[in-house]
Scaffold this active site. Sequence first.
Site, PDB file in Angstrom:
ATOM      1  N   SER A 129       2.850   8.877  -6.427  1.00 12.05           N
ATOM      2  CA  SER A 129       1.676   9.662  -6.842  1.00 12.05           C
ATOM      3  C   SER A 129       1.605  10.955  -6.029  1.00 12.05           C
ATOM      4  O   SER A 129       1.221  12.001  -6.556  1.00 12.05           O
ATOM      5  CB  SER A 129       0.397   8.848  -6.634  1.00 12.05           C
ATOM      6  OG  SER A 129       0.429   7.693  -7.423  1.00 12.05           O
ATOM      7  N   LYS A 148      -8.609   7.878   1.679  1.00  6.69           N
ATOM      8  CA  LYS A 148      -8.108   9.161   1.172  1.00  6.69           C
ATOM      9  C   LYS A 148      -9.089   9.748   0.156  1.00  6.69           C
ATOM     10  O   LYS A 148      -9.772   9.026  -0.555  1.00  6.69           O
ATOM     11  CB  LYS A 148      -6.762   8.977   0.457  1.00  6.69           C
ATOM     12  CG  LYS A 148      -5.757   8.136   1.203  1.00  6.69           C
ATOM     13  CD  LYS A 148      -4.575   7.802   0.285  1.00  6.69           C
ATOM     14  CE  LYS A 148      -3.857   6.539   0.706  1.00  6.69           C
ATOM     15  NZ  LYS A 148      -2.949   6.006  -0.314  1.00  6.69           N
ATOM     16  N   ARG A 163      10.523   0.928  -3.608  1.00  2.00           N
ATOM     17  CA  ARG A 163      11.430   2.013  -3.998  1.00  2.00           C
ATOM     18  C   ARG A 163      12.618   2.116  -3.057  1.00  2.00           C
ATOM     19  O   ARG A 163      13.711   2.452  -3.457  1.00  2.00           O
ATOM     20  CB  ARG A 163      10.689   3.358  -4.009  1.00  2.00           C
ATOM     21  CG  ARG A 163       9.735   3.487  -5.171  1.00  2.00           C
ATOM     22  CD  ARG A 163       8.745   4.548  -4.917  1.00  2.00           C
ATOM     23  NE  ARG A 163       7.975   4.234  -3.729  1.00  2.00           N
ATOM     24  CZ  ARG A 163       6.877   4.861  -3.361  1.00  2.00           C
ATOM     25  NH1 ARG A 163       6.424   5.858  -4.070  1.00  2.00           N
ATOM     26  NH2 ARG A 163       6.230   4.511  -2.276  1.00  2.00           N
ATOM     27  N   HIS A 203       4.922   3.328 -11.786  1.00  2.00           N
ATOM     28  CA  HIS A 203       3.929   2.244 -11.864  1.00  2.00           C
ATOM     29  C   HIS A 203       4.010   1.556 -13.236  1.00  2.00           C
ATOM     30  O   HIS A 203       4.001   0.320 -13.322  1.00  2.00           O
ATOM     31  CB  HIS A 203       2.501   2.802 -11.708  1.00  2.00           C
ATOM     32  CG  HIS A 203       2.184   3.362 -10.351  1.00  2.00           C
ATOM     33  ND1 HIS A 203       1.656   4.619 -10.183  1.00  2.00           N
ATOM     34  CD2 HIS A 203       2.297   2.827  -9.113  1.00  2.00           C
ATOM     35  CE1 HIS A 203       1.454   4.830  -8.886  1.00  2.00           C
ATOM     36  NE2 HIS A 203       1.837   3.769  -8.218  1.00  2.00           N
TER      37      HIS A 203
HETATM   38  O1  PNS Z   1      -1.008   2.432  -3.829  1.00  2.57           O
HETATM   39  P1  PNS Z   1      -1.279   2.109  -2.386  1.00  2.57           P
HETATM   40  O2  PNS Z   1      -2.257   3.110  -1.799  1.00  2.57           O
HETATM   41  O3  PNS Z   1      -0.025   1.968  -1.577  1.00  2.57           O
HETATM   42  O4  PNS Z   1      -2.005   0.661  -2.383  1.00  2.57           O
HETATM   43  C1  PNS Z   1      -2.421   0.057  -1.195  1.00  2.57           C
HETATM   44  C2  PNS Z   1      -3.216  -1.245  -1.460  1.00  2.57           C
HETATM   45  C3  PNS Z   1      -4.372  -1.006  -2.402  1.00  2.57           C
HETATM   46  C4  PNS Z   1      -2.292  -2.281  -2.061  1.00  2.57           C
HETATM   47  C5  PNS Z   1      -3.735  -1.738  -0.063  1.00  2.57           C
HETATM   48  O5  PNS Z   1      -4.347  -0.661   0.590  1.00  2.57           O
HETATM   49  C6  PNS Z   1      -4.724  -2.899  -0.149  1.00  2.57           C
HETATM   50  O6  PNS Z   1      -4.371  -3.991  -0.494  1.00  2.57           O
HETATM   51  N1  PNS Z   1      -5.991  -2.603   0.192  1.00  2.57           N
HETATM   52  C7  PNS Z   1      -7.073  -3.565   0.188  1.00  2.57           C
HETATM   53  C8  PNS Z   1      -7.529  -3.910   1.606  1.00  2.57           C
HETATM   54  C9  PNS Z   1      -6.823  -5.142   2.137  1.00  2.57           C
HETATM   55  O7  PNS Z   1      -6.797  -6.186   1.521  1.00  2.57           O
HETATM   56  N2  PNS Z   1      -6.214  -5.020   3.340  1.00  2.57           N
HETATM   57  C10 PNS Z   1      -5.545  -6.122   3.991  1.00  2.57           C
HETATM   58  C11 PNS Z   1      -4.086  -6.232   3.591  1.00  2.57           C
HETATM   59  S1  PNS Z   1      -3.128  -5.151   4.588  1.00  2.57           S
END
Ligand code: PNS
Length: 158
Positions: A128, A41, A90, A17
């Site tokens: 993570s 989670k 990745r 990150h």
């Molecule tokens: O590190 P992660 O868990 O892969 O991050 C995921 C994240 C935070 C980028 C994603 O879950 C997110 O954007 N959540 C906010 C909800 C949202 O906007 N959902 C619609 C787009 S799919």
Amino acid sequence: MNIAVYPGSFDPCTNGHLDIIRRTSSLFDKVIVAVLCNSGKKPLFTAEERVDIIKKVTADIENVEVISFSGLLVDCIKENNAKTVIKGLRAVSDFEYEFQMALTNRRLDSEVETLFIPASTEYMFLSSSIVKEIASYDGDLKGLVPDELIPVIKSRFN
Ligand code: PNS
């Protein structure tokens, strides 16, 4: 001002990150690291702790700001006057889900653009979840997360 948002769970923030944050901070006037706080989670660190951790490990990068958000990412982007979402990739396996999210976000807000940044080769395996798995067995986290975070992460598994 050209502002980008780098969203994620960051539970915890890894060197992968940090690499993305450093590399993109030179491409934008400001990079806002946005920590998701309403994830389904059960996190190892609270959103406040994750924000504090990222603030500490990015303190030397002038144009990085760290916030938490809940709800839709597109709303967080608008509220922060940003236009770009940064996502690290990745492997090809990341692509399918990330592509779906990128198209969803653009559907929700046609002005939002997603920028995919390839991970540096040394961090291609890193996540993570991998960090938590290693920490749970008291394994060596050197090089995977900033040194100052190693005892903090390990202490959560004692
Ligand atoms: O590190 P992660 O868990 O892969 O991050 C995921 C994240 C935070 C980028 C994603 O879950 C997110 O954007 N959540 C906010 C909800 C949202 O906007 N959902 C619609 C787009 S799919």
